[in-house]
Design an enzyme around this catalytic site. Structure first.
Site, PDB file in Angstrom:
ATOM      1  N   PHE A  60       0.828  -1.204   0.000  1.00  0.00           N
ATOM      2  CA  PHE A  60       0.000   0.000   0.000  1.00  0.00           C
ATOM      3  C   PHE A  60       0.865   1.258   0.000  1.00  0.00           C
ATOM      4  O   PHE A  60       1.722   1.409  -0.852  1.00  0.00           O
ATOM      5  CB  PHE A  60      -1.013  -0.050   1.137  1.00  0.00           C
ATOM      6  CG  PHE A  60      -2.070  -1.102   0.905  1.00  0.00           C
ATOM      7  CD1 PHE A  60      -3.017  -0.932  -0.087  1.00  0.00           C
ATOM      8  CD2 PHE A  60      -2.095  -2.273   1.648  1.00  0.00           C
ATOM      9  CE1 PHE A  60      -3.976  -1.907  -0.341  1.00  0.00           C
ATOM     10  CE2 PHE A  60      -3.051  -3.255   1.405  1.00  0.00           C
ATOM     11  CZ  PHE A  60      -3.994  -3.064   0.411  1.00  0.00           C
ATOM     12  N   SER A  61       0.681   2.168   0.956  1.00  0.00           N
ATOM     13  CA  SER A  61       1.368   3.462   0.869  1.00  0.00           C
ATOM     14  C   SER A  61       2.863   3.382   1.116  1.00  0.00           C
ATOM     15  O   SER A  61       3.561   4.387   0.950  1.00  0.00           O
ATOM     16  CB  SER A  61       0.727   4.469   1.828  1.00  0.00           C
ATOM     17  OG  SER A  61      -0.507   4.907   1.318  1.00  0.00           O
ATOM     18  N   GLY A  62       3.368   2.215   1.483  1.00  0.00           N
ATOM     19  CA  GLY A  62       4.814   2.035   1.442  1.00  0.00           C
ATOM     20  C   GLY A  62       5.360   2.351   0.054  1.00  0.00           C
ATOM     21  O   GLY A  62       6.533   2.704  -0.105  1.00  0.00           O
ATOM     22  N   LYS A  64       4.722   4.920  -1.678  1.00  0.00           N
ATOM     23  CA  LYS A  64       5.055   6.342  -1.786  1.00  0.00           C
ATOM     24  C   LYS A  64       6.537   6.597  -1.493  1.00  0.00           C
ATOM     25  O   LYS A  64       7.149   7.493  -2.079  1.00  0.00           O
ATOM     26  CB  LYS A  64       4.173   7.157  -0.844  1.00  0.00           C
ATOM     27  CG  LYS A  64       2.690   7.156  -1.225  1.00  0.00           C
ATOM     28  CD  LYS A  64       1.863   7.967  -0.239  1.00  0.00           C
ATOM     29  CE  LYS A  64       0.404   8.092  -0.668  1.00  0.00           C
ATOM     30  NZ  LYS A  64      -0.357   6.836  -0.551  1.00  0.00           N
ATOM     31  N   TYR A 150      -3.754  14.307   3.561  1.00  0.00           N
ATOM     32  CA  TYR A 150      -3.121  13.136   2.948  1.00  0.00           C
ATOM     33  C   TYR A 150      -3.725  12.857   1.576  1.00  0.00           C
ATOM     34  O   TYR A 150      -4.925  12.624   1.453  1.00  0.00           O
ATOM     35  CB  TYR A 150      -3.302  11.934   3.868  1.00  0.00           C
ATOM     36  CG  TYR A 150      -2.524  10.709   3.464  1.00  0.00           C
ATOM     37  CD1 TYR A 150      -1.149  10.769   3.294  1.00  0.00           C
ATOM     38  CD2 TYR A 150      -3.162   9.492   3.266  1.00  0.00           C
ATOM     39  CE1 TYR A 150      -0.428   9.645   2.935  1.00  0.00           C
ATOM     40  CE2 TYR A 150      -2.446   8.358   2.911  1.00  0.00           C
ATOM     41  CZ  TYR A 150      -1.086   8.442   2.756  1.00  0.00           C
ATOM     42  OH  TYR A 150      -0.374   7.329   2.406  1.00  0.00           O
TER      43      TYR A 150
END
Length: 380
Positions: A60-62, A64, A150
């Site tokens: 997931f947002s890892g 980014k 966010y």
């Protein structure tokens, strides 16, 4: 397991025996050398498939943080400047009065484009070019809260399109060529079909939906919340689209990276060592320092959590999302995963798992692991 890190292994085991872990991996490197490499449990509960050494996990947002590395490489090469208007590289972006929005705004969740106004369906999330085009045509969000909120998915489409406009390659191709290949990483933004059978199956924990991304009390009457989290629903409760081949193969640069914890730890280990590892000079120290310097700090209007961002990288806040280290930088991901560097300690680490939880501000599984890792590194 390196001597002195035994307590990390003990906490990893307790995640299964005491904290209900299903399948997971945790890895850490120190001064470029592996010190922790753990995996266990089930990669797929329904079939009983075990989590193996080479199991891949969507983080997931890892993702980014991986995109941030791509941006920093372009900054390091003098091809991208934080104070330049985005439209200098992406002329269509100036539409709707966005000509003054700078690169620094996009990379620090200040672009006022946290969601897409056009109605979307689930399949649209796999088409980054189309979504970038919709964002380019859209006016800045007039909601005052959009000035720092966010950008859960739009960060990825905005930053990914910047990479493409500057370099010519998609962000997934750029990452594969410039980061994963030189460092020898099993890590992708857009997974090739040949690796699909290694991906673990995500599941929701009992009680999933307690977090802000699924809170129906906000969904009912908050248009900004709806644009960010519900157009379309990122985490529909009746199924998990992120388990599909379509989502795995797509370049979803805000949330779709897939890899091993071992590889993500190696990448952050490189960053913890100043951007150089095993003869690979990924980044210059000046660009890396710029990347981890604060560009935006505040409080997210929905989660109410403190926020701090450099160039796409989460920085440490009082919540200690990235562990106890005060100089930590990296990025966590929905459901509990976390990936970061602790420069003072020379540490890079990654925790990934397949049961998604959102009931705690800081997942107890990762807190236990990072507390033990910190103790081991501070004691040695």
């Amino acid at each position: 397991m390196a001597p002195g890190f035994e307590e990390v292994a003990e906490e990893f085991e307790r995640n299964f025996t005491d904290r209900g872990e299903v399948g997971a991996a945790f890895a850490a490197v120190r001064d470029g050398r592996p010190v922790v490499d753990l995996w266990g449990g089930l990669a797929d509960r329904a079939t009983g498939r075990p989590w193996r050494q080479d199991t891949l996990q969507l983080v997931f947002s890892g993702t980014k943080g991986l995109v941030a590395v791509c941006l920093l490489i372009l900054i390091d090469r003098g091809l991208l400047e934080l104070d330049a208007p985005v439209a200098d590289h992406w002329p269509e972006f100036a539409a709707g009065g966005k000509g003054a929005i700078r690169v620094r705004d996009v990379v620090s969740h200040r672009a006022r484009l946290p969601g897409i106004r056009s109605p979307l369906v689930e399949a649209d999330l796999t088409d980054p070019r189309n979504l970038a085009g919709l964002l380019a045509a859209q006016a800045p969000d007039p909601d005052p809260r959009a000035g720092l909120v966010y950008h859960a998915l739009t960060y990825g489409w905005l930053a990914g399109e910047l990479v493409r406009r500057v370099d010519g390659r998609t962000v997934g191709r750029f990452f594969a060529d410039e980061v994963a290949a030189p460092l020898g990483l099993d890590l992708w933004i857009g997974l090739p079909a040949a690796y699909e059978d290694r991906v673990s199956t995500l599941e929701y924990a009992p009680g999933w939906g307690a977090g802000p991304a699924a809170d129906p009390r906000q969904l009912a009457d908050d248009a900004l919340f709806h644009r960010i989290w519900r157009n379309p629903p990122i985490f529909p409760t009746d199924h998990i689209p992120w388990n599909s081949r379509a989502f795995h193969e797509a370049e979803i640069p805000g949330a779709g990276a897939i890899g091993t914890a071992r590889s993500i730890a190696r990448l952050y280990g490189c960053l913890a060592c100043g951007g150089v590892l095993d003869g690979v000079a990924l980044l210059g120290s000046a660009a890396l320092e710029q990347g981890r310097s604060p560009l935006a700090e505040g409080t997210d209007p929905f989660s109410k959590d403190p926020m701090a961002y450099g160039v796409g990288l989460q920085l440490q806040t009082p919540l200690r999302l990235l562990g106890p280290a005060p100089d930590a930088f990296g990025h966590d991901g929905a459901g509990g995963s976390v990936h970061a560097a602790w420069p003072r300690n020379g540490i890079g680490f990654s925790y990934s798992m397949n049961q998604l939880r959102d009931a705690e501000p800081v997942d107890s599984r990762r807190r236990a692991l990072l507390t033990a890792l910190w103790k081991a590194t501070e004691d040695r």
